[in-house]
Design a protein around this motif. Sequence first.
Motif, mmCIF file in Angstrom:
data_model
loop_
_atom_site.group_PDB
_atom_site.id
_atom_site.type_symbol
_atom_site.label_atom_id
_atom_site.label_comp_id
_atom_site.label_asym_id
_atom_site.label_seq_id
_atom_site.Cartn_x
_atom_site.Cartn_y
_atom_site.Cartn_z
ATOM 1 N N ASP A 130 74.299 -121.051 -41.636
ATOM 2 C CA ASP A 130 73.316 -120.064 -42.063
ATOM 3 C C ASP A 130 73.857 -119.130 -43.146
ATOM 4 O O ASP A 130 73.288 -118.067 -43.403
ATOM 5 N N ILE A 131 74.976 -119.524 -43.793
ATOM 6 C CA ILE A 131 75.494 -118.778 -44.944
ATOM 7 C C ILE A 131 75.534 -119.670 -46.185
ATOM 8 O O ILE A 131 74.981 -119.321 -47.223
ATOM 9 N N ARG A 134 84.588 -117.691 -34.751
ATOM 10 C CA ARG A 134 84.038 -118.250 -33.510
ATOM 11 C C ARG A 134 82.509 -118.260 -33.555
ATOM 12 O O ARG A 134 81.836 -117.981 -32.564
ATOM 13 N N ASP A 135 81.995 -118.574 -34.717
ATOM 14 C CA ASP A 135 80.553 -118.595 -34.930
ATOM 15 C C ASP A 135 80.011 -119.977 -34.549
ATOM 16 O O ASP A 135 80.521 -120.996 -35.040
ATOM 17 N N PRO A 136 78.989 -120.045 -33.685
ATOM 18 C CA PRO A 136 78.416 -121.361 -33.347
ATOM 19 C C PRO A 136 77.782 -122.058 -34.542
ATOM 20 O O PRO A 136 77.493 -123.256 -34.466
ATOM 21 N N LYS A 137 77.574 -121.322 -35.642
ATOM 22 C CA LYS A 137 77.012 -121.936 -36.842
ATOM 23 C C LYS A 137 78.082 -122.580 -37.735
ATOM 24 O O LYS A 137 77.753 -123.203 -38.737
ATOM 25 N N LEU A 138 79.348 -122.421 -37.380
ATOM 26 C CA LEU A 138 80.415 -123.064 -38.141
ATOM 27 C C LEU A 138 80.354 -124.568 -37.914
ATOM 28 O O LEU A 138 80.374 -125.037 -36.781
ATOM 29 N N ARG A 139 80.304 -125.315 -38.994
ATOM 30 C CA ARG A 139 80.149 -126.769 -38.915
ATOM 31 C C ARG A 139 81.380 -127.479 -39.475
ATOM 32 O O ARG A 139 81.865 -127.129 -40.555
ATOM 33 N N PHE A 140 81.863 -128.460 -38.726
ATOM 34 C CA PHE A 140 82.902 -129.378 -39.180
ATOM 35 C C PHE A 140 82.307 -130.785 -39.180
ATOM 36 O O PHE A 140 82.085 -131.361 -38.117
ATOM 37 N N ILE A 141 82.025 -131.326 -40.353
ATOM 38 C CA ILE A 141 81.414 -132.642 -40.489
ATOM 39 C C ILE A 141 82.499 -133.634 -40.887
ATOM 40 O O ILE A 141 83.135 -133.491 -41.940
#
Length: 517
Positions: free
Chosen positions: A193-194, A167-174
């Motif tokens: 950010d990883i 549930r990290d706001p930095k998780l991206r689904f493009i």
Amino acid sequence: MAEREEMLSGKLGRNFQENVAQLDKILAAGICFDVHSRPLEFGQKKIQMYFVDGLVDSTSILDMTRILSMVERNDLVPATLHKLVQTYLSHGQVTTEAALDKIASHVLAGRTAFIVEGEQEAIIVEARRYPARGPEEPDLEKVVRGSRDGFTETIIFNTALIRRRIRDPKLRFIMLSGGKRSKSDICLAYIEDIASPELVADIKRRLEKLNIDGLPMAEKSVEEMITKEDNAWNPFPQVRYTERPDVAAAHLLEGHVLIMVDTSPSIMIAPTTFFHHVQHAEEYRQAPIVGAYIRWVRLLAIVASLVVVPLWLLFSLHPGLLPKALSFIGPKKIGNVPLILQFLIAEVSIDVVRMAAIHTPSPLTTSLGLIAALMIGEVAINIGMFAPEVIMYMAIAATGTFATPSYELGMALRLWRYLLIILVYALSWPGLVLGVLALFVFLARSRSFGVPYLWPLIPFNWTALKAILIRYPVPIQNSRPSILKPVDTDRQPGQSIPIPSRKPQFGKGEKEENEKD
């Protein structure tokens, strides 16, 4: 072809009838029974609705049309499009689009499009509902303890299973698209950010360069297209496949990138190394020492599947290589068929039985196994076609292959076992040495998205190699794999500070209260 491309390159105009005629022609509405072009009229405005039967949520469509049926002309003019989008089509995702090809793509992807009289943009409503099965436990990655949910063929379900775990706001689904005709949905997932920005940019570049008409085989077609820059003929898998959301989430937290293709339950993890393919979720569902034991047993099975058969063939053809203590190794009766042919026939037979099991209905698979083991194997030994030891060692090799967590790696090692058998027969022990060295050199020269395939063995990294040989407890897994060049390298900030071993000091009142407890 040129006429089709010219038609798709256009945009909506002011003439409502021309817009409808163009879209009807592009979508073959009236020809394809499942593509619907329905004329409507709300607030004295003509509206044409487009959708594909079976891909839309009929409840959402009914709700939207019911709301629009109560709209008066004064409610829509002026700024009709703006009022429809902002006020009346109160759905979660509503956008506008002017290009004909993109409108057609949205409709064929399951969305609903509204063409409004006098407007040069269509309203696109996200009201899809794909036919899908529930998230069941994957057959290839079962665990004794752990979650029983697995990825499905619907990409939005798969992203939700990952989002539930991270549930990290930095998780991206493009979201990307692949295939000029299929226009398959491809999702690129990473933690901003990883994951290394260079790695993300490289994989995205490869996906955007997909030049193919369609992706009917989904993730496998995408893998072959994006790994052709490394080595298109490499039998060893350049990505790791998983159908488990927990495995995918764990790799995201290490700095890997996920590639998801709609209609496939298998998620690609990139980049990958040889040692990624020999690890399994079961190792992390048990105590660390038990997990380490399972890992070593699995590694032993993988090595046995590769070298046991060629070694036995070598000692059978050249008994003088064996010490006296191991003189019992070797066939007592060779049989009527040369040993090399026995092994090759047995290898092919195992593949035939495996393929037959895949195509056999589940209630009959047990019968198939009995037929293969008793009627074929036993009779072949009794008539002198096969030596009993050949069957035994081939069974050991097959068991080791199926113990390999990665099905793709198991098949690659099986092909290399064929080569080792032939080299041993042709060149004796130098053939075995040559084959093993060739395998090592081939793997050492291989790369997966720029990452050495044998890392951390080559290039050598003792810290990372220890984490592969020994399943460390979670509290001391502090750093992410350095080969991925993660932006955030520390998984447990502050844990590197030594923890004092002295007993905590209590105040007088706290001490007395603690003693009472």
